[in-house]
Motif scaffolding. Structure first.
Motif, PDB file in Angstrom:
ATOM      1  N   GLY A  44       0.822  -1.212   0.000  1.00  0.00           N
ATOM      2  CA  GLY A  44       0.000   0.000   0.000  1.00  0.00           C
ATOM      3  C   GLY A  44       0.849   1.252   0.000  1.00  0.00           C
ATOM      4  O   GLY A  44       0.549   2.232  -0.700  1.00  0.00           O
ATOM      5  N   ALA A  45       1.941   1.218   0.768  1.00  0.00           N
ATOM      6  CA  ALA A  45       2.841   2.368   0.814  1.00  0.00           C
ATOM      7  C   ALA A  45       3.546   2.569  -0.525  1.00  0.00           C
ATOM      8  O   ALA A  45       3.663   3.692  -1.021  1.00  0.00           O
ATOM      9  CB  ALA A  45       3.874   2.163   1.928  1.00  0.00           C
ATOM     10  N   ALA A  47       2.644   1.538  -3.612  1.00  0.00           N
ATOM     11  CA  ALA A  47       1.729   1.961  -4.674  1.00  0.00           C
ATOM     12  C   ALA A  47       1.365   3.437  -4.533  1.00  0.00           C
ATOM     13  O   ALA A  47       1.320   4.181  -5.521  1.00  0.00           O
ATOM     14  CB  ALA A  47       0.470   1.092  -4.650  1.00  0.00           C
ATOM     15  N   THR A  48       1.131   3.868  -3.303  1.00  0.00           N
ATOM     16  CA  THR A  48       0.786   5.271  -3.069  1.00  0.00           C
ATOM     17  C   THR A  48       1.962   6.183  -3.371  1.00  0.00           C
ATOM     18  O   THR A  48       1.793   7.243  -3.997  1.00  0.00           O
ATOM     19  CB  THR A  48       0.337   5.456  -1.605  1.00  0.00           C
ATOM     20  OG1 THR A  48      -0.840   4.678  -1.369  1.00  0.00           O
ATOM     21  CG2 THR A  48       0.034   6.917  -1.315  1.00  0.00           C
ATOM     22  N   THR A  62      -4.040   7.380  -2.450  1.00  0.00           N
ATOM     23  CA  THR A  62      -4.382   6.622  -1.239  1.00  0.00           C
ATOM     24  C   THR A  62      -5.340   5.493  -1.570  1.00  0.00           C
ATOM     25  O   THR A  62      -5.210   4.372  -1.055  1.00  0.00           O
ATOM     26  CB  THR A  62      -4.999   7.549  -0.181  1.00  0.00           C
ATOM     27  OG1 THR A  62      -4.082   8.614   0.119  1.00  0.00           O
ATOM     28  CG2 THR A  62      -5.317   6.786   1.095  1.00  0.00           C
ATOM     29  N   GLY A  65      -3.372   2.710  -3.179  1.00  0.00           N
ATOM     30  CA  GLY A  65      -2.675   1.914  -2.184  1.00  0.00           C
ATOM     31  C   GLY A  65      -3.609   0.969  -1.446  1.00  0.00           C
ATOM     32  O   GLY A  65      -3.266  -0.191  -1.182  1.00  0.00           O
ATOM     33  N   THR A  66      -4.810   1.461  -1.132  1.00  0.00           N
ATOM     34  CA  THR A  66      -5.809   0.619  -0.469  1.00  0.00           C
ATOM     35  C   THR A  66      -6.214  -0.542  -1.368  1.00  0.00           C
ATOM     36  O   THR A  66      -6.314  -1.693  -0.927  1.00  0.00           O
ATOM     37  CB  THR A  66      -7.044   1.456  -0.102  1.00  0.00           C
ATOM     38  OG1 THR A  66      -6.655   2.560   0.725  1.00  0.00           O
ATOM     39  CG2 THR A  66      -8.069   0.607   0.645  1.00  0.00           C
ATOM     40  N   ASN A 102       6.951  -5.523  -4.453  1.00  0.00           N
ATOM     41  CA  ASN A 102       7.131  -4.159  -3.955  1.00  0.00           C
ATOM     42  C   ASN A 102       8.376  -3.509  -4.551  1.00  0.00           C
ATOM     43  O   ASN A 102       8.383  -2.310  -4.869  1.00  0.00           O
ATOM     44  CB  ASN A 102       7.218  -4.163  -2.424  1.00  0.00           C
ATOM     45  CG  ASN A 102       5.903  -4.525  -1.769  1.00  0.00           C
ATOM     46  OD1 ASN A 102       4.839  -4.341  -2.355  1.00  0.00           O
ATOM     47  ND2 ASN A 102       5.970  -5.051  -0.561  1.00  0.00           N
ATOM     48  N   GLY A 194      -3.569  -2.098   3.640  1.00  0.00           N
ATOM     49  CA  GLY A 194      -3.004  -1.290   2.565  1.00  0.00           C
ATOM     50  C   GLY A 194      -3.239   0.199   2.786  1.00  0.00           C
ATOM     51  O   GLY A 194      -2.363   1.026   2.518  1.00  0.00           O
ATOM     52  N   SER A 198      -0.421   3.069   3.173  1.00  0.00           N
ATOM     53  CA  SER A 198      -0.480   4.283   2.365  1.00  0.00           C
ATOM     54  C   SER A 198      -0.359   5.534   3.231  1.00  0.00           C
ATOM     55  O   SER A 198       0.420   6.441   2.933  1.00  0.00           O
ATOM     56  CB  SER A 198      -1.795   4.311   1.576  1.00  0.00           C
ATOM     57  OG  SER A 198      -1.983   5.558   0.945  1.00  0.00           O
ATOM     58  N   ALA A 207       8.490   5.609   1.630  1.00  0.00           N
ATOM     59  CA  ALA A 207       8.004   4.237   1.484  1.00  0.00           C
ATOM     60  C   ALA A 207       9.225   3.352   1.314  1.00  0.00           C
ATOM     61  O   ALA A 207      10.072   3.614   0.461  1.00  0.00           O
ATOM     62  CB  ALA A 207       7.082   4.113   0.273  1.00  0.00           C
TER      63      ALA A 207
END
Length: 311
Positions: A44-45, A47-48, A62, A65-66, A102, A194, A198, A207
Motif C-alpha cells: 500500500g505504501a 503503490a501510493t 491513497t 494503495g488501499t 514491492n 493497505g 499508504s 516508502a
C-alpha cells in the motif's frame, strides 16, 4: 517523553489501529491466520508513493494503495479456496512474493515523499495544530473506518462472514458460501492494511520495501490489548478495542524507548515489542479466567442501585 515523541506515538497508534482492524477481520471474525499483512502494508505504501511521485492526486493515490492491499488479500484467499493451500501457508507465500513485487513497483528499495503533496498537506495550515495536525486527521480516518467495519459486519454479508468464521459447517447448512466469505473477508482485511501502509508512507515521508517487517505482530498486539481491556463479544467494543489497543501499544513502546534510565535503545525495539506482546497475551488469558474485565467494572461502577430508581 517530549511532546514531539508523544504526537509521534499517537500518530503511529492511529495508523496501526487500521492494521488491527484488518487483523480483527481475518483472525477473529474469519478465523483465518493471515500473514499477508507483512506484505500488503508496504505494498500500500509503495503503490501510493509511486502514484504521488508520478503526479497523481494524493487522495486517489491513497485509494490506489488501499486497492493494492486488497488485491494482495484476494490472492491469499484465492490460493486457499481455489487450490486448497493451507491458510497459513497461503499467506506466507503471498507475503514472500510481495517483497519482490514491492521492489518492482517502486523500482528501488525506497521512495522519498519529502516535498511532495500528501493527503495531509491541505490540513497543515487549515487546522493550525502544528505537530498534532496529522494525528487529528488520522483520528478522523480511524474512527470512520471503525464505524464502517461495525456497519459492514451488521449487514447480511457481514453476518454471513461472521457465521462462516464461527461455525463453517452451520454456515454451509444455511446456504452460506464459505469460500466466497473468505475471499471477501481477506480482501477487506488487507484493504485496511493497505490503507494503513499508504497513510504511513505519507505521514513519515518515505516508502520502504522493509517497512512491513513485524506489522502482523503489531496488529496482533493491539488486538490482544484491546480485547483484554474491552472484551471481544460485541463487534462495537472489539473494534473500539483495536483503536485503544494500538494507541496504548505505541504509547508503551515510545515510553520504554524514552525512559533513559532503563537503558533501552532504538535497536531494542523488537525486544520491547516481544515483551509487550507477551504481557498482553498473559493478561488476555488472565481475563478469560476472571472475566470481570474493565468494561464490566465500569458498568458496575456507574450502574444505578435498584433502590434508587428515578421518578
Amino acid at each position: 517523553m517530549s511532546m514531539l515523541a508523544l504526537s509521534g506515538a499517537i500518530e503511529a497508534g492511529l495508523l496501526f489501529s487500521l492494521v488491527a482492524l484488518g487483523v480483527y477481520i481475518s483472525f477473529r471474525v474469519l478465523n483465518f491466520p493471515d500473514l499477508t499483512v507483512d506484505g500488503s502494508f508496504p505494498l500500500g505504501a509503495a503503490a501510493t508513493a509511486v502514484a504521488i511521485v508520478s503526479g497523481i492526486n494524493p487522495l486517489l493515490a491513497t485509494l490506489i494503495g488501499t486497492g493494492a492491499g486488497a488485491c494482495a488479500g484476494f490472492v491469499s484467499a484465492y490460493l486457499n479456496v481455489r487450490f486448497r493451500i493451507l491458510n497459513l501457508l497461503a499467506g506466507i507465500l503471498t507475503m514472500v512474493a510481495l517483497y519482490s513485487i514491492n521492489l518492482r513497483v517502486m523500482g528501488r528499495p525506497n521512495i522519498s515523499l519529502y516535498g511532495e503533496e500528501t493527503i495531509f498537506t491541505p490540513f497543515d495550515g487549515l487546522l493550525g495544530l502544528g505537530i498534532w495536525t496529522n494525528a487529528v486527521v488520522l483520528l478522523a480516518i480511524a474512527v470512520a473506518m471503525k464505524f464502517a467495519v461495525d456497519w459492514f459486519l451488521a449487514t447480511e454479508i457481514g453476518l454471513a462472514l461472521r457465521a462462516s468464521g464461527e461455525n463453517p459447517v452451520m454456515a454451509r447448512a444455511q446456504s452460506v458460501d464459505n469460500d466466497r466469505m473468505t475471499l471477501i473477508g481477506l480482501t477487506i482485511s488487507n484493504g485496511l492494511v493497505g490503507l494503513a501502509g499508504s497513510l504511513f508512507a505519507q505521514s513519515q515521508g518515505v516508502a520502504d520495501v522493509s517497512m512491513g517487517i513485524g506489522t502482523i505482530v503489531t496488529g496482533l498486539a493491539a488486538l490482544i490489548i484491546g480485547e483484554t481491556l474491552l472484551g471481544s463479544l460485541k463487534v462495537g467494543w472489539a473494534t473500539l478495542g483495536c483503536l485503544a489497543g494500538a494507541l496504548l501499544y505505541r504509547f508503551f513502546i515510545a515510553l520504554a524507548l524514552s525512559a533513559g534510565f532503563l537503558g533501552i535503545q532504538a535497536q531494542d525495539l523488537n525486544l520491547v515489542t516481544a515483551v509487550v506482546v507477551a504481557v498482553a497475551v498473559v493478561l488476555s488469558r488472565a481475563r478469560r479466567k476472571h472475566p470481570l474485565h474493565l468494561r464490566t467494572r465500569l458498568q458496575r461502577l456507574f450502574a444505578r442501585p435498584q433502590g434508587q430508581k428515578g421518578a
